[in-house]
Scaffold this motif. Sequence first.
Motif, PDB file in Angstrom:
ATOM      1  N   HIS A 683      74.913  49.895  44.196  1.00 20.47           N
ATOM      2  CA  HIS A 683      74.484  50.821  45.248  1.00 20.47           C
ATOM      3  C   HIS A 683      75.683  51.469  45.917  1.00 20.47           C
ATOM      4  O   HIS A 683      75.705  52.675  46.164  1.00 20.47           O
ATOM      5  CB  HIS A 683      73.642  50.083  46.299  1.00 20.47           C
ATOM      6  CG  HIS A 683      72.253  49.755  45.836  1.00 20.47           C
ATOM      7  ND1 HIS A 683      71.359  49.003  46.575  1.00 20.47           N
ATOM      8  CD2 HIS A 683      71.587  50.074  44.700  1.00 20.47           C
ATOM      9  CE1 HIS A 683      70.225  48.882  45.925  1.00 20.47           C
ATOM     10  NE2 HIS A 683      70.346  49.515  44.759  1.00 20.47           N
ATOM     11  N   TYR A 684      76.684  50.629  46.237  1.00 21.51           N
ATOM     12  CA  TYR A 684      77.883  51.150  46.898  1.00 21.51           C
ATOM     13  C   TYR A 684      78.635  52.095  45.960  1.00 21.51           C
ATOM     14  O   TYR A 684      79.157  53.135  46.384  1.00 21.51           O
ATOM     15  CB  TYR A 684      78.806  50.011  47.343  1.00 21.51           C
ATOM     16  CG  TYR A 684      78.175  49.077  48.367  1.00 21.51           C
ATOM     17  CD1 TYR A 684      77.226  49.569  49.275  1.00 21.51           C
ATOM     18  CD2 TYR A 684      78.525  47.734  48.420  1.00 21.51           C
ATOM     19  CE1 TYR A 684      76.652  48.724  50.193  1.00 21.51           C
ATOM     20  CE2 TYR A 684      77.955  46.886  49.342  1.00 21.51           C
ATOM     21  CZ  TYR A 684      77.014  47.390  50.227  1.00 21.51           C
ATOM     22  OH  TYR A 684      76.442  46.566  51.147  1.00 21.51           O
ATOM     23  N   ALA A 685      78.702  51.733  44.650  1.00 16.75           N
ATOM     24  CA  ALA A 685      79.384  52.607  43.690  1.00 16.75           C
ATOM     25  C   ALA A 685      78.671  53.949  43.574  1.00 16.75           C
ATOM     26  O   ALA A 685      79.307  55.013  43.493  1.00 16.75           O
ATOM     27  CB  ALA A 685      79.443  51.925  42.312  1.00 16.75           C
ATOM     28  N   PHE A 686      77.352  53.895  43.594  1.00 19.41           N
ATOM     29  CA  PHE A 686      76.569  55.128  43.527  1.00 19.41           C
ATOM     30  C   PHE A 686      76.821  56.007  44.764  1.00 19.41           C
ATOM     31  O   PHE A 686      76.986  57.226  44.651  1.00 19.41           O
ATOM     32  CB  PHE A 686      75.096  54.777  43.391  1.00 19.41           C
ATOM     33  CG  PHE A 686      74.189  55.980  43.369  1.00 19.41           C
ATOM     34  CD1 PHE A 686      74.190  56.848  42.271  1.00 19.41           C
ATOM     35  CD2 PHE A 686      73.364  56.274  44.452  1.00 19.41           C
ATOM     36  CE1 PHE A 686      73.373  57.966  42.244  1.00 19.41           C
ATOM     37  CE2 PHE A 686      72.548  57.389  44.437  1.00 19.41           C
ATOM     38  CZ  PHE A 686      72.549  58.244  43.329  1.00 19.41           C
ATOM     39  N   VAL A 687      76.899  55.374  45.924  1.00 19.51           N
ATOM     40  CA  VAL A 687      77.160  56.136  47.158  1.00 19.51           C
ATOM     41  C   VAL A 687      78.563  56.735  47.113  1.00 19.51           C
ATOM     42  O   VAL A 687      78.780  57.877  47.519  1.00 19.51           O
ATOM     43  CB  VAL A 687      76.986  55.227  48.399  1.00 19.51           C
ATOM     44  CG1 VAL A 687      77.471  55.928  49.655  1.00 19.51           C
ATOM     45  CG2 VAL A 687      75.529  54.819  48.560  1.00 19.51           C
ATOM     46  N   MET A 688      79.524  55.931  46.615  1.00 17.99           N
ATOM     47  CA  MET A 688      80.893  56.456  46.502  1.00 17.99           C
ATOM     48  C   MET A 688      80.927  57.650  45.540  1.00 17.99           C
ATOM     49  O   MET A 688      81.613  58.649  45.780  1.00 17.99           O
ATOM     50  CB  MET A 688      81.842  55.350  46.012  1.00 17.99           C
ATOM     51  CG  MET A 688      82.072  54.246  47.039  1.00 17.99           C
ATOM     52  SD  MET A 688      82.994  52.866  46.349  1.00 17.99           S
ATOM     53  CE  MET A 688      84.550  53.663  45.997  1.00 17.99           C
ATOM     54  N   LEU A 689      80.178  57.556  44.454  1.00 17.88           N
ATOM     55  CA  LEU A 689      80.107  58.652  43.487  1.00 17.88           C
ATOM     56  C   LEU A 689      79.527  59.898  44.137  1.00 17.88           C
ATOM     57  O   LEU A 689      80.027  61.010  43.943  1.00 17.88           O
ATOM     58  CB  LEU A 689      79.269  58.231  42.280  1.00 17.88           C
ATOM     59  CG  LEU A 689      79.142  59.250  41.145  1.00 17.88           C
ATOM     60  CD1 LEU A 689      80.540  59.580  40.563  1.00 17.88           C
ATOM     61  CD2 LEU A 689      78.230  58.734  40.047  1.00 17.88           C
ATOM     62  N   LEU A 690      78.475  59.701  44.905  1.00 15.74           N
ATOM     63  CA  LEU A 690      77.886  60.829  45.640  1.00 15.74           C
ATOM     64  C   LEU A 690      78.906  61.433  46.604  1.00 15.74           C
ATOM     65  O   LEU A 690      78.996  62.657  46.760  1.00 15.74           O
ATOM     66  CB  LEU A 690      76.637  60.389  46.406  1.00 15.74           C
ATOM     67  CG  LEU A 690      75.391  60.059  45.581  1.00 15.74           C
ATOM     68  CD1 LEU A 690      74.273  59.574  46.497  1.00 15.74           C
ATOM     69  CD2 LEU A 690      74.936  61.288  44.804  1.00 15.74           C
ATOM     70  N   GLY A 691      79.688  60.556  47.263  1.00 15.35           N
ATOM     71  CA  GLY A 691      80.699  61.044  48.196  1.00 15.35           C
ATOM     72  C   GLY A 691      81.765  61.856  47.489  1.00 15.35           C
ATOM     73  O   GLY A 691      82.174  62.922  47.968  1.00 15.35           O
ATOM     74  N   VAL A 692      82.219  61.353  46.345  1.00 15.29           N
ATOM     75  CA  VAL A 692      83.239  62.089  45.582  1.00 15.29           C
ATOM     76  C   VAL A 692      82.681  63.428  45.129  1.00 15.29           C
ATOM     77  O   VAL A 692      83.354  64.477  45.202  1.00 15.29           O
ATOM     78  CB  VAL A 692      83.703  61.242  44.378  1.00 15.29           C
ATOM     79  CG1 VAL A 692      84.586  62.076  43.458  1.00 15.29           C
ATOM     80  CG2 VAL A 692      84.456  60.007  44.859  1.00 15.29           C
ATOM     81  N   ALA A 693      81.424  63.389  44.642  1.00  8.06           N
ATOM     82  CA  ALA A 693      80.805  64.651  44.193  1.00  8.06           C
ATOM     83  C   ALA A 693      80.685  65.624  45.349  1.00  8.06           C
ATOM     84  O   ALA A 693      80.929  66.830  45.206  1.00  8.06           O
ATOM     85  CB  ALA A 693      79.428  64.354  43.608  1.00  8.06           C
ATOM     86  N   GLY A 694      80.373  65.105  46.498  1.00 12.37           N
ATOM     87  CA  GLY A 694      80.245  65.965  47.673  1.00 12.37           C
ATOM     88  C   GLY A 694      81.571  66.566  48.063  1.00 12.37           C
ATOM     89  O   GLY A 694      81.656  67.756  48.403  1.00 12.37           O
ATOM     90  N   LEU A 695      82.647  65.762  48.033  1.00 12.47           N
ATOM     91  CA  LEU A 695      83.968  66.263  48.395  1.00 12.47           C
ATOM     92  C   LEU A 695      84.439  67.317  47.399  1.00 12.47           C
ATOM     93  O   LEU A 695      85.021  68.341  47.770  1.00 12.47           O
ATOM     94  CB  LEU A 695      84.967  65.093  48.446  1.00 12.47           C
ATOM     95  CG  LEU A 695      84.847  64.171  49.675  1.00 12.47           C
ATOM     96  CD1 LEU A 695      85.781  62.973  49.519  1.00 12.47           C
ATOM     97  CD2 LEU A 695      85.208  64.954  50.950  1.00 12.47           C
ATOM     98  N   LEU A 696      84.192  67.059  46.111  1.00 17.36           N
ATOM     99  CA  LEU A 696      84.594  68.035  45.101  1.00 17.36           C
ATOM    100  C   LEU A 696      83.838  69.338  45.285  1.00 17.36           C
ATOM    101  O   LEU A 696      84.410  70.439  45.172  1.00 17.36           O
ATOM    102  CB  LEU A 696      84.348  67.470  43.690  1.00 17.36           C
ATOM    103  CG  LEU A 696      85.317  66.350  43.246  1.00 17.36           C
ATOM    104  CD1 LEU A 696      84.888  65.783  41.892  1.00 17.36           C
ATOM    105  CD2 LEU A 696      86.751  66.906  43.133  1.00 17.36           C
ATOM    106  N   THR A 697      82.564  69.236  45.574  1.00 17.17           N
ATOM    107  CA  THR A 697      81.757  70.444  45.799  1.00 17.17           C
ATOM    108  C   THR A 697      82.285  71.217  46.984  1.00 17.17           C
ATOM    109  O   THR A 697      82.416  72.456  46.943  1.00 17.17           O
ATOM    110  CB  THR A 697      80.287  70.064  46.035  1.00 17.17           C
ATOM    111  OG1 THR A 697      79.804  69.315  44.925  1.00 17.17           O
ATOM    112  CG2 THR A 697      79.430  71.288  46.246  1.00 17.17           C
TER     113      THR A 697
END
Length: 704
Positions: A683-697
């Motif tokens: 769950h935490y890895a998925f949230v971190m992935l979402l965060g990275v995707a958000g920052l890149l966007t």
Amino acid sequence: MQTLVTILVLAPLLAAIIAGLFGRRIGNVASQAVTTGALILSCALGWYTFSQWTWGHMEAFTVNLLPFIHVGNFVSNWSVRIDALSSVMLIVVTTVSALVHIYSWGYMAEDDSKPRFFAYLSLFTFAMLALVTAADFMQLFFGWEGVGLASYLLIGFWFKKSTASAAAIKAFVVNRVGDFGFALGIMTVFWAYGTINFHDLFQMIAASAPRTWQFAGHTFPLVDIACFLLFIGAMGKSAQFFLHTWLPDAMEGPTPVSALIHAATMVTAGVYMLCLLSPMFEYAPVAKNIVTVIGAITALFAATVGLTQNDIKRVIAYSTCSQLGYMFFAAGVGAYQAAMFHLFTHAFFKALLFLGAGSVIHGMHHEQDMRKYGALAKLLPVTFIAMTIGTIAITGLGFPPLHLGFAGFYSKDTIIEAAYAAGTHNGVAMFAWVIGVLVAGLTSFYSWRLAFFTFNGTARWGHDDHHAADHGHDAHAAHGHDDHAHAETHDEPLPDDAHGAHGHDDHGHGHGHDHKPHESPWVMLFPLIALSIGAVFAGFVFTDFFVGHHQQEFWRGAIYNAPTNHVLHEAHEVPELVKWSPLVASILGLAIAVWVYLIKGNERLGAALAARNGPLYVFFYNKWFFDELYQATFVRAAKFLGDLFWKGGDQKLIDGLGPDGVSAVSYEVGRRTGKLQSGYLYHYAFVMLLGVAGLLTFALYAFR
């Protein structure tokens, strides 16, 4: 002399402090000895002061002890004022209080809170002494509230008993209603005259009597407004009509408290204040008429209720209320001297009746229901003689041609004659005279009813008779329709503080009703004998000083009569029929009581009348339904408003939008946010992935 009167006033305060703060250390006997000794000292000094005033031609004086409040023109000092009024009140208060202290040694012998009880008694006495020696309205108000506080403590002394606590609160609250008017009256006096000092104020009244106050397009005499507001305070303290409901419930306190509060001290404070303020009331005709009407109605109301009560203390309590009505309408018609005379004589015979009732209750193992008495004259001989003297005194039996009788004969007859004299040119006073004569007959009937119920007839205190009295004739009064008569059929609790804790039942079963009634110990009988002497001779000895040939020399300006007020002089010249009228009414009341309770026998005629449960009986028994009326209006309305402001305003509006609302939002946010903390790594890895995707966007969008 100044030092002596200062000791007189302060000795009970010092004793109350010692017994109240150090009672547990010094023990019961020492606490009782200190407080009783201080009151005996004050009583001796009080009689010395009175004798110096009466026969030694002492002049009025004021002792300034300490500065109290000095703010701008508002100046008040702790003072001791001695004049005719205060010297009379000093012996009334200290004599009854000293005898009550002595009596309480026997009556409260088994109580485990003696230091507290005696401290309260002494505190009450000090507050009353401060009241009657006040030189200004501020100290008068201090003493006024002091006796209110002490009466609350004394009425609720057995605080483990719910009815006692409720009665104490009721007395306190009802008196606050009157005290609100009293405080407004004091404010009005200061606003209008710029002083609260009695000496300075009284000198201004005659010249400023025409002053008026404009309000809402109407013009009101200023002195009438001030006197009316001050009278509201007297109504509360002296249990006058409309503000009387606290008085019978106050019987929940120990019997010595009843004698102290309802005989000579707290309830007479209102009468004393009216007489003290005679220079104001003499120029307030509207206020005087209001006083007359309220006093007369109070006398009638309380006398009718007293006819039907079965609790011995309640009968005497309503008798007090009725006699206060006499005092008030005496002041209302301008016979202030007669009002003070009745206050003086009433203190002796009413304290005698209350303490005599306590002796009966003590001898009957704490039974207060008169229907369970009977044939006690031979078993309680001293109490019987004392209460018979008190009954003769209160009913005013005497012989007008020789002007000879017990105490009440002199003072009550003077009031009735004064009301008739004033009634020749004032219809309101004539109304008071008619009521006064009628109430004299009613007083005689219920007073002798109490005496015959208690000391004559057949014994109803055996086990079988006791049981029958609960379930037999007139039982509807014990079990029936009056929601507020609970105290009437509840016994006074045992002085061993076992009330509530040991669970005695409503009618005292299990407290030895199988045992033979017995006379009280001599420490309780001595005050009865002393008060009996006063009840016999107080009127005869002092009538000339209070209302007779020597009244001018005795009062020496302490009571003011306007140049047009000749009511006391005219009272001595009323027709012979008027002079005989109260005696005829009293004899008629006695004759009816003899017929109903002795000749016919209560079991036949008296019980039959009660069992018939007629509308008039129900109306009188339920005290004109004032408790029910106030419960349905003021109490429920106050409770509704209290709930509205508490539950609606405070809890829902203020707390709901304020601290409770903020905390609720914080809690909800935290609760929902907390659900994100699942504890699973993916769950935490998925949230971190979402965060990275958000920052890149965001970076691609911002730097394109």
